[in-house]
Design a protein around this motif. Structure first.
Motif, PDB file in Angstrom:
ATOM      1  N   ASP A  28       0.754  -1.218  -0.068  1.00  0.00           N
ATOM      2  CA  ASP A  28       0.064   0.055   0.074  1.00  0.00           C
ATOM      3  C   ASP A  28       0.962   1.192   0.028  1.00  0.00           C
ATOM      4  O   ASP A  28       0.265   2.359   0.242  1.00  0.00           O
ATOM      5  CB  ASP A  28      -0.760   0.032   1.219  1.00  0.00           C
ATOM      6  N   CYS A  29       2.016   1.122  -0.407  1.00  0.00           N
ATOM      7  CA  CYS A  29       2.951   2.298  -0.130  1.00  0.00           C
ATOM      8  C   CYS A  29       2.680   3.528  -1.427  1.00  0.00           C
ATOM      9  O   CYS A  29       2.621   2.866  -2.637  1.00  0.00           O
ATOM     10  CB  CYS A  29       4.543   1.867  -0.351  1.00  0.00           C
ATOM     11  N   HIS A  30       2.828   4.476  -0.940  1.00  0.00           N
ATOM     12  CA  HIS A  30       2.452   5.770  -1.783  1.00  0.00           C
ATOM     13  C   HIS A  30       3.422   6.818  -1.723  1.00  0.00           C
ATOM     14  O   HIS A  30       3.011   7.936  -1.769  1.00  0.00           O
ATOM     15  CB  HIS A  30       0.879   6.209  -1.617  1.00  0.00           C
ATOM     16  N   ALA A  31       4.581   6.337  -1.005  1.00  0.00           N
ATOM     17  CA  ALA A  31       5.362   7.413  -0.485  1.00  0.00           C
ATOM     18  C   ALA A  31       6.094   7.970  -1.602  1.00  0.00           C
ATOM     19  O   ALA A  31       6.841   9.116  -1.239  1.00  0.00           O
ATOM     20  CB  ALA A  31       6.488   6.751   0.659  1.00  0.00           C
ATOM     21  N   CYS A  32       6.120   7.571  -2.803  1.00  0.00           N
ATOM     22  CA  CYS A  32       6.649   8.581  -3.929  1.00  0.00           C
ATOM     23  C   CYS A  32       5.409   8.138  -5.039  1.00  0.00           C
ATOM     24  O   CYS A  32       4.719   7.338  -4.928  1.00  0.00           O
ATOM     25  CB  CYS A  32       7.949   8.144  -4.378  1.00  0.00           C
ATOM     26  N   ASP A  33       5.849   8.696  -6.252  1.00  0.00           N
ATOM     27  CA  ASP A  33       4.839   8.686  -7.356  1.00  0.00           C
ATOM     28  C   ASP A  33       4.848   7.580  -8.188  1.00  0.00           C
ATOM     29  O   ASP A  33       4.128   7.255  -8.988  1.00  0.00           O
ATOM     30  CB  ASP A  33       4.918   9.775  -8.356  1.00  0.00           C
ATOM     31  N   LYS A  99      11.322  -0.249  -4.941  1.00  0.00           N
ATOM     32  CA  LYS A  99      10.498  -1.145  -5.097  1.00  0.00           C
ATOM     33  C   LYS A  99       9.349  -1.363  -6.227  1.00  0.00           C
ATOM     34  O   LYS A  99       8.558  -2.110  -6.221  1.00  0.00           O
ATOM     35  CB  LYS A  99       9.869  -1.441  -3.774  1.00  0.00           C
ATOM     36  N   HIS A 100       9.168  -0.006  -6.693  1.00  0.00           N
ATOM     37  CA  HIS A 100       8.316  -0.193  -7.912  1.00  0.00           C
ATOM     38  C   HIS A 100       9.060   0.248  -9.300  1.00  0.00           C
ATOM     39  O   HIS A 100      10.158   0.806  -9.276  1.00  0.00           O
ATOM     40  CB  HIS A 100       7.330   1.222  -7.792  1.00  0.00           C
ATOM     41  N   PHE A 101       8.644  -0.405 -10.404  1.00  0.00           N
ATOM     42  CA  PHE A 101       9.251  -0.113 -11.644  1.00  0.00           C
ATOM     43  C   PHE A 101       9.107   1.184 -12.154  1.00  0.00           C
ATOM     44  O   PHE A 101       7.954   1.768 -12.506  1.00  0.00           O
ATOM     45  CB  PHE A 101       8.603  -1.175 -12.679  1.00  0.00           C
ATOM     46  N   ALA A 122      12.729   8.059  -0.481  1.00  0.00           N
ATOM     47  CA  ALA A 122      11.441   7.710  -0.098  1.00  0.00           C
ATOM     48  C   ALA A 122      11.267   6.222   0.182  1.00  0.00           C
ATOM     49  O   ALA A 122      10.621   5.911   1.286  1.00  0.00           O
ATOM     50  CB  ALA A 122      10.416   8.335  -1.269  1.00  0.00           C
ATOM     51  N   CYS A 123      11.882   5.426  -0.634  1.00  0.00           N
ATOM     52  CA  CYS A 123      11.651   3.662  -0.459  1.00  0.00           C
ATOM     53  C   CYS A 123      12.766   3.379   0.481  1.00  0.00           C
ATOM     54  O   CYS A 123      12.613   2.265   0.903  1.00  0.00           O
ATOM     55  CB  CYS A 123      12.173   3.270  -1.974  1.00  0.00           C
ATOM     56  N   ARG A 124      13.792   4.084   1.105  1.00  0.00           N
ATOM     57  CA  ARG A 124      14.640   3.461   1.774  1.00  0.00           C
ATOM     58  C   ARG A 124      14.350   2.599   3.028  1.00  0.00           C
ATOM     59  O   ARG A 124      14.632   1.760   3.567  1.00  0.00           O
ATOM     60  CB  ARG A 124      15.739   4.747   2.308  1.00  0.00           C
TER      61      ARG A 124
HETATM   62  S1  SF4 Z   1       8.989   3.076  -4.891  1.00  0.00           S
HETATM   63 FE1  SF4 Z   1       9.022   2.546  -2.733  1.00  0.00          FE
HETATM   64  S2  SF4 Z   1       8.633   4.628  -1.715  1.00  0.00           S
HETATM   65 FE2  SF4 Z   1       7.691   4.614  -3.976  1.00  0.00          FE
HETATM   66  S3  SF4 Z   1       5.575   3.995  -3.929  1.00  0.00           S
HETATM   67 FE3  SF4 Z   1       6.860   2.318  -4.409  1.00  0.00          FE
HETATM   68  S4  SF4 Z   1       7.495   1.269  -2.377  1.00  0.00           S
HETATM   69 FE4  SF4 Z   1       6.750   3.633  -2.017  1.00  0.00          FE
END
Ligand code: SF4
Length: 214
Positions: A28-33, A99-101, A122-124
């Protein structure tokens, strides 16, 4: 204490974290776009007490679709080299600093785009939690993005690849190339030479784990 913004990934880490619980929370992470374009969060995977942790940059196209890290062409190359140096892939932990492409369209293809410093920061919290929970004896950074994220922005992969560097992250920390860079090499000869160098770097890790540095 001032409250962090609710979007901060650190706020999503469960109070009593386990890899299973943290992985679930990361969905559910939305910490970056980057969540807006990726299919899903691709959390790390492997033994909860793995001796070796590999950290790459971010999931690629195949990983984004599968929801698992290092399952595409670069992951298959990593598997081959791990087998060559005698490391069982099921005994390691593989993950990414992001963690996102992140991608951009080119025709019908989704082309990898390097994450920026804000996305990496943000993902750290996810990566830090993985390292704290797994506590690997050896941590291997794959590629410059992972190496600079974990060892500092001044870290030069070209000058320091294949050398153990002092770090509080793990007893043994080493950076080498990302296997995807080997696959991008211009011809088969370069690919073969780069694969050999990559294999030697991982052999160093195996020897250090066994206590032999020859
Ligand atoms: S890349 Fe990392 S910080 Fe950004 S939304 Fe995905 S999991 Fe969250």
């Amino acid at each position: 204490m001032p409250k962090r913004p609710p979007k901060d990934a650190a706020d999503l880490i469960p109070d009593h974290p386990t890899l299973t619980r943290v992985r679930a929370a990361s969905r559910d992470c939305h910490a970056c776009d980057l969540w807006k374009r990726g299919t899903q969060t691709v959390f790390g995977e492997g033994g909860p007490k793995a001796e070796v942790m590999f950290v790459g940059e971010q999931p690629g196209d195949a990983e984004d679709l599968a929801g698992r890290p290092f399952v595409g062409p670069a992951g298959k190359l990593l598997d081959r080299v791990l087998a060559e140096v005698g490391i069982d892939r099921t005994t390691v932990y593989v993950t990414n600093v992001v963690k996102h492409f992140k991608w951009e369209p080119r025709g019908k293809r989704r082309i990898h785009k390097k994450p920026n410093a804000a996305e990496i920061a943000a993902c750290r919290p996810w990566l830090d939690t993985e390292i704290q929970l797994v506590r690997p004896r050896a941590l291997v950074c794959l590629g410059a993005t992972a190496a600079q994220a974990l060892l500092g922005r001044a870290f030069k992969l070209t000058a320091n690849r294949g050398a153990f560097v002092p770090s509080s992250l793990a007893p043994l920390v080493l950076a080498t190339v990302h296997p995807s860079s080997i696959l991008r090499a211009p011809d088969a000869d370069v690919r073969r030479r780069e694969t050999e160098r990559f294999t030697e770097d991982l052999r160093l890790v195996v020897r250090a784990l066994r206590g032999t540095h020859q």
